[in-house]
Design an enzyme around this catalytic site. Structure first.
Site, PDB file in Angstrom:
ATOM      1  N   LYS A   1       0.842  -1.219   0.000  1.00  0.00           N
ATOM      2  CA  LYS A   1       0.000   0.000   0.000  1.00  0.00           C
ATOM      3  C   LYS A   1       0.868   1.256   0.000  1.00  0.00           C
ATOM      4  CE  LYS A   1      -1.758   1.450   4.106  1.00  0.00           C
ATOM      5  NZ  LYS A   1      -1.516   2.845   4.507  1.00  0.00           N
ATOM      6  N   ASN A   2       1.882   1.281   0.875  1.00  0.00           N
ATOM      7  CA  ASN A   2       2.652   2.525   1.071  1.00  0.00           C
ATOM      8  C   ASN A   2       3.689   2.767  -0.005  1.00  0.00           C
ATOM      9  OD1 ASN A   2       1.051   2.951   3.249  1.00  0.00           O
ATOM     10  ND2 ASN A   2       2.590   2.383   4.781  1.00  0.00           N
TER      11      ASN A   2
ATOM     12  N   ARG B   1      -4.751  10.495   4.515  1.00  0.00           N
ATOM     13  CA  ARG B   1      -3.648  11.409   4.817  1.00  0.00           C
ATOM     14  C   ARG B   1      -2.615  11.445   3.692  1.00  0.00           C
ATOM     15  NH1 ARG B   1      -2.564  13.838   8.591  1.00  0.00           N
ATOM     16  NH2 ARG B   1      -0.374  13.716   8.050  1.00  0.00           N
TER      17      ARG B   1
ATOM     18  N   CYS C   1      -4.802  12.351  13.042  1.00  0.00           N
ATOM     19  CA  CYS C   1      -5.417  11.027  12.919  1.00  0.00           C
ATOM     20  C   CYS C   1      -5.158  10.325  14.250  1.00  0.00           C
ATOM     21  CB  CYS C   1      -4.844  10.303  11.720  1.00  0.00           C
ATOM     22  SG  CYS C   1      -3.234   9.688  12.036  1.00  0.00           S
TER      23      CYS C   1
ATOM     24  N   ARG D   1       0.666  14.438  13.226  1.00  0.00           N
ATOM     25  CA  ARG D   1       1.161  14.221  11.863  1.00  0.00           C
ATOM     26  C   ARG D   1       1.192  15.521  11.040  1.00  0.00           C
ATOM     27  NH1 ARG D   1      -1.207   8.589   9.785  1.00  0.00           N
ATOM     28  NH2 ARG D   1       0.641   8.629   8.469  1.00  0.00           N
ATOM     29  N   PRO D   2       1.974  16.481  11.487  1.00  0.00           N
ATOM     30  CA  PRO D   2       2.096  17.741  10.741  1.00  0.00           C
ATOM     31  C   PRO D   2       2.755  17.523   9.374  1.00  0.00           C
ATOM     32  CG  PRO D   2       3.759  17.611  12.448  1.00  0.00           C
ATOM     33  CD  PRO D   2       2.869  16.431  12.646  1.00  0.00           C
ATOM     34  N   ILE D   3       2.677  18.549   8.522  1.00  0.00           N
ATOM     35  CA  ILE D   3       3.334  18.435   7.204  1.00  0.00           C
ATOM     36  C   ILE D   3       4.362  19.563   7.015  1.00  0.00           C
ATOM     37  CG2 ILE D   3       1.394  17.225   6.117  1.00  0.00           C
ATOM     38  CD1 ILE D   3       0.633  19.947   4.817  1.00  0.00           C
ATOM     39  N   ASP D   4       4.870  20.081   8.140  1.00  0.00           N
ATOM     40  CA  ASP D   4       5.823  21.194   8.073  1.00  0.00           C
ATOM     41  C   ASP D   4       7.061  20.865   7.242  1.00  0.00           C
ATOM     42  OD1 ASP D   4       6.136  19.421  10.359  1.00  0.00           O
ATOM     43  OD2 ASP D   4       7.933  20.581  10.792  1.00  0.00           O
ATOM     44  N   LEU D   5       7.517  19.622   7.272  1.00  0.00           N
ATOM     45  CA  LEU D   5       8.732  19.266   6.517  1.00  0.00           C
ATOM     46  C   LEU D   5       8.443  19.210   5.014  1.00  0.00           C
ATOM     47  CD1 LEU D   5      10.186  16.540   8.921  1.00  0.00           C
ATOM     48  CD2 LEU D   5      10.813  18.967   8.751  1.00  0.00           C
TER      49      LEU D   5
ATOM     50  N   ASP E   1       4.940   0.514  12.223  1.00  0.00           N
ATOM     51  CA  ASP E   1       3.689  -0.127  11.805  1.00  0.00           C
ATOM     52  C   ASP E   1       3.567  -1.548  12.347  1.00  0.00           C
ATOM     53  OD1 ASP E   1       3.605   1.404   8.492  1.00  0.00           O
ATOM     54  OD2 ASP E   1       3.194   2.163  10.501  1.00  0.00           O
TER      55      ASP E   1
ATOM     56  N   VAL F   1       8.368   6.911  17.001  1.00  0.00           N
ATOM     57  CA  VAL F   1       8.043   7.602  15.746  1.00  0.00           C
ATOM     58  C   VAL F   1       6.774   8.431  15.860  1.00  0.00           C
ATOM     59  CG1 VAL F   1       7.521   7.287  13.303  1.00  0.00           C
ATOM     60  CG2 VAL F   1       9.247   5.833  14.409  1.00  0.00           C
TER      61      VAL F   1
ATOM     62  N   ARG G   1      -8.465  -0.778   5.014  1.00  0.00           N
ATOM     63  CA  ARG G   1      -7.699   0.255   4.303  1.00  0.00           C
ATOM     64  C   ARG G   1      -6.339  -0.289   3.893  1.00  0.00           C
ATOM     65  NH1 ARG G   1      -6.532   5.006   7.783  1.00  0.00           N
ATOM     66  NH2 ARG G   1      -5.235   5.337   5.971  1.00  0.00           N
TER      67      ARG G   1
HETATM   68  C1  EPZ Z   1       4.229   6.844   6.412  1.00  0.00           C
HETATM   69  O1  EPZ Z   1       3.484   7.859   7.056  1.00  0.00           O
HETATM   70  C2  EPZ Z   1       3.305   5.650   6.330  1.00  0.00           C
HETATM   71  N1  EPZ Z   1       2.120   5.992   5.536  1.00  0.00           N
HETATM   72  C3  EPZ Z   1       2.890   5.228   7.743  1.00  0.00           C
HETATM   73  O2  EPZ Z   1       2.098   4.050   7.621  1.00  0.00           O
HETATM   74  C4  EPZ Z   1       4.143   4.889   8.543  1.00  0.00           C
HETATM   75  O3  EPZ Z   1       3.770   4.569   9.863  1.00  0.00           O
HETATM   76  C5  EPZ Z   1       5.084   6.102   8.545  1.00  0.00           C
HETATM   77  O4  EPZ Z   1       5.389   6.479   7.185  1.00  0.00           O
HETATM   78  C6  EPZ Z   1       6.392   5.825   9.258  1.00  0.00           C
HETATM   79  O5  EPZ Z   1       7.045   4.735   8.646  1.00  0.00           O
HETATM   80  C7  EPZ Z   1       2.225   5.997   4.190  1.00  0.00           C
HETATM   81  O6  EPZ Z   1       3.286   5.766   3.619  1.00  0.00           O
HETATM   82  C8  EPZ Z   1       0.980   6.323   3.429  1.00  0.00           C
HETATM   83  P1  EPZ Z   1       6.355  10.222   8.495  1.00  0.00           P
HETATM   84  P2  EPZ Z   1       4.047   9.373   7.077  1.00  0.00           P
HETATM   85  O7  EPZ Z   1       6.187  11.471   7.715  1.00  0.00           O
HETATM   86  O8  EPZ Z   1       4.733   9.678   5.800  1.00  0.00           O
HETATM   87  C9  EPZ Z   1       6.596  13.476  11.893  1.00  0.00           C
HETATM   88  C10 EPZ Z   1       0.313   2.656   7.936  1.00  0.00           C
HETATM   89  O9  EPZ Z   1       0.059   2.050   8.971  1.00  0.00           O
HETATM   90  N2  EPZ Z   1       6.499  14.472  10.796  1.00  0.00           N
HETATM   91  O10 EPZ Z   1       7.606   9.404   8.330  1.00  0.00           O
HETATM   92  O11 EPZ Z   1       2.949  10.260   7.530  1.00  0.00           O
HETATM   93  C11 EPZ Z   1       5.273  12.781  12.099  1.00  0.00           C
HETATM   94  O12 EPZ Z   1       4.441  13.551  12.953  1.00  0.00           O
HETATM   95  C12 EPZ Z   1       0.734   4.098   8.017  1.00  0.00           C
HETATM   96  O13 EPZ Z   1       0.325   2.154   6.778  1.00  0.00           O
HETATM   97  C13 EPZ Z   1       6.665  15.827  11.100  1.00  0.00           C
HETATM   98  O14 EPZ Z   1       6.885  16.200  12.251  1.00  0.00           O
HETATM   99  O15 EPZ Z   1       5.133   9.252   8.247  1.00  0.00           O
HETATM  100  C14 EPZ Z   1       5.656  11.488  12.740  1.00  0.00           C
HETATM  101  O16 EPZ Z   1       5.802  11.673  14.128  1.00  0.00           O
HETATM  102  C15 EPZ Z   1       0.479   4.669   9.379  1.00  0.00           C
HETATM  103  N3  EPZ Z   1       6.571  16.736  10.089  1.00  0.00           N
HETATM  104  C16 EPZ Z   1       7.018  11.179  12.108  1.00  0.00           C
HETATM  105  O17 EPZ Z   1       7.478  12.403  11.525  1.00  0.00           O
HETATM  106  C17 EPZ Z   1       6.323  16.362   8.790  1.00  0.00           C
HETATM  107  O18 EPZ Z   1       6.265  17.241   7.905  1.00  0.00           O
HETATM  108  C18 EPZ Z   1       6.962  10.127  11.028  1.00  0.00           C
HETATM  109  O19 EPZ Z   1       6.112  10.582  10.033  1.00  0.00           O
HETATM  110  C19 EPZ Z   1       6.153  14.992   8.509  1.00  0.00           C
HETATM  111  C20 EPZ Z   1       6.249  14.066   9.523  1.00  0.00           C
END
Ligand code: EPZ
Length: 422
Positions: free
Chosen positions: A23-24, A95, A119, A124-128, A310, A332, A402
């Site tokens: 999926k991812n 998301r 969620c 899960r911010p998107i600042d980065l 996960d 994480v 999902r």
């Molecule tokens: C991906 O989510 C996966 N989803 C998640 O899988 C997975 O748990 C996660 O990566 C970690 O491996 C998809 O690929 C669709 P991150 P993502 O950005 O991209 C923080 C599942 O079960 N962060 O690596 O959202 C964030 O808050 C799902 O299939 C910021 O602070 O994960 C988190 O604490 C759940 N600012 C950490 O980084 C940002 O701009 C990891 O998030 C982005 C993230």
């Protein structure tokens, strides 16, 4: 709301299961295919709620997509028009729809995407993601529940350091950078296998990418991307989930279409618990003679190649069966213990202190009514149901559907009694 009715497993497992496409990996690769007006063909696309939502979003943004669920084959091409706005009702369901920002900036030079809600597992911010787009010349505005990104002169390459190796931010920046002017470097990039699968597909479309799978990815922008063919890699979290299931109920499970390299942390922890994990003619085989001898282990989730977050929920369920105190630290996400409350309703003896859960194994569990609190939490309660006394009813299973393709069908093929009630 649909639910599963799960009976405890009483047999001796000796079976095999085939892993579906990841999926991812499929979600960002669908976005990548929408960067070209030529038609790409993607195979091994799993039939999941998230995949179908992403399809609807990309069609709304101007992609032509055909998806044959029988053959798990999808064709994707950008039509040249469509909306530049991903509305709230779509973004709120998925998301990963935030990845459409990279596609919109690359194809239209502008993106208006509803701010993704939080969620269950955290803010899960998107600042980065936005930091990357801004570095590439996009003007970012936020307000009224939307994020606007404008790059009227197009995007240019940049040197971007990610404060956290965010999977989504790495993918979004890659999608924007492949046709930007000049070179982009992503430092402290995520190096999950899904990033490598995305880079492999983008390269086959003519992108110039190096370093995927390391913490430094270098991208030289190219003028145009062309059509490509790609088979989505197997889902390493589905693989880990079935490995954990085999350990929880005992016996022998052959896992077909798995990549052992992708699940090394899970194999290592299962071996520490006393399971046999071997590769046999292309299959990954998990074998447990006697589940009463499973030993508790300590786990700390980390970005790849550490133990995947996960897999934290399914392993919490498994540790309810092993002897001794298992300790799981979730580094994480800030709130990823929603399954613990549900496991405690089944009799599990778990204490949470901040980001650490202490699991007293060996306490017998009893079946009862529980909920799937998120995708992986749902798998955790299903695993627990297999070694509980009595029937378990799992509600809110849309979370599970999902991310796990045909889960009831795959579980029944192993001899597990599970019914889906609408
Ligand atoms: C991906 O989510 C996966 N989803 C998640 O899988 C997975 O748990 C996660 O990566 C970690 O491996 C998809 O690929 C669709 P991150 P993502 O950005 O991209 C923080 C599942 O079960 N962060 O690596 O959202 C964030 O808050 C799902 O299939 C910021 O602070 O994960 C988190 O604490 C759940 N600012 C950490 O980084 C940002 O701009 C990891 O998030 C982005 C993230």
């Amino acid at each position: 709301m649909a639910k599963y009715i799960v009976q405890p497993y009483k047999g001796k497992l000796n079976s095999r299961v085939k892993i579906s496409g990841c999926k991812n990996a499929a979600l960002p690769i669908m976005c990548a295919a929408a960067l070209s007006t030529e038609t790409s063909t993607i195979t091994e696309v799993p039939d999941l709620i998230d995949i179908n939502i992403m399809k609807d979003i990309l069609v709304h943004l101007g992609a032509n997509i055909q998806y044959d669920k029988q053959t798990s084959t999808m064709t994707v091409a950008y039509s040249g028009n469509g909306s530049f706005e991903a509305p709230y009702d779509m973004v709120d369901k998925l998301r990963a729809s935030v990845l459409s920002m990279g596609v919109l900036l690359a194809t239209k030079g502008m993106a208006k995407v509803a701010s993704p809600g939080g969620c269950p597992i955290g803010a899960r911010p998107i600042d980065l993601h936005l930091k990357g787009f801004a570095a590439m010349g996009a003007e970012i505005q936020q307000g009224h529940g939307y994020v606007m990104a404008m790059a009227s002169k197009g995007l240019h390459g940049a040197n971007i350091y990610l404060d956290f190796p965010s999977v989504g931010a790495t993918e979004n920046i890659m999608l924007a950078a492949v046709t930007a002017r000049g070179e982009t470097i992503i430092d402290n990039a995520a190096n999950e296998p899904e990033i490598v699968d995305l880079a492999t597909f983008l390269s086959s479309m003519g992108a110039d990418i190096s370093g995927a799978g390391t913490d430094k990815i270098r991208i030289q922008g190219v003028k145009k991307l062309h059509a490509a063919e790609h088979a989505i890699m197997p889902d390493r979290i589905e693989t880990g989930s079935f490995m954990t299931l085999a350990a929880a109920i005992g016996g022998r499970l052959e896992i077909v279409n798995a990549i052992p390299e992708h699940v090394k942390p899970i194999s290592a922890k299962l071996r520490e618990m006393g399971c046999q994990v071997v590769e046999e003619d292309g299959c990954l085989v998990v074998e447990v003679e006697d589940t009463s001898k499973l030993k508790a282990v300590d786990i700390k989730t980390l970005p790849h190649p550490g133990f995947p977050t996960d897999m934290q929920a399914p392993f919490t369920a498994l540790l309810c069966r092993s002897h001794g105190t298992g300790i799981i630290t979730e580094t994480v996400f800030e709130n990823r213990f929603l399954h613990v409350q549900e496991l405690k309703r089944m009799g599990a003896n778990i204490k949470i202190d901040g980001r650490t859960a202490y699991i007293e194994g060996g306490t017998p569990l009893t079946g009862t009514k529980v909920k799937a609190m998120d995708l992986r939490a749902g798998m955790a309660v299903i695993l627990a149901a297999l070694f509980a006394e009595g029937t378990t009813e799992v509600d809110d299973i849309y979370h599970v559907e999902r991310g796990y393709e045909d889960l009831p069908g795959k579980l029944r093929s192993l001899g597990i009694e599970i019914a889906r009630i609408d």
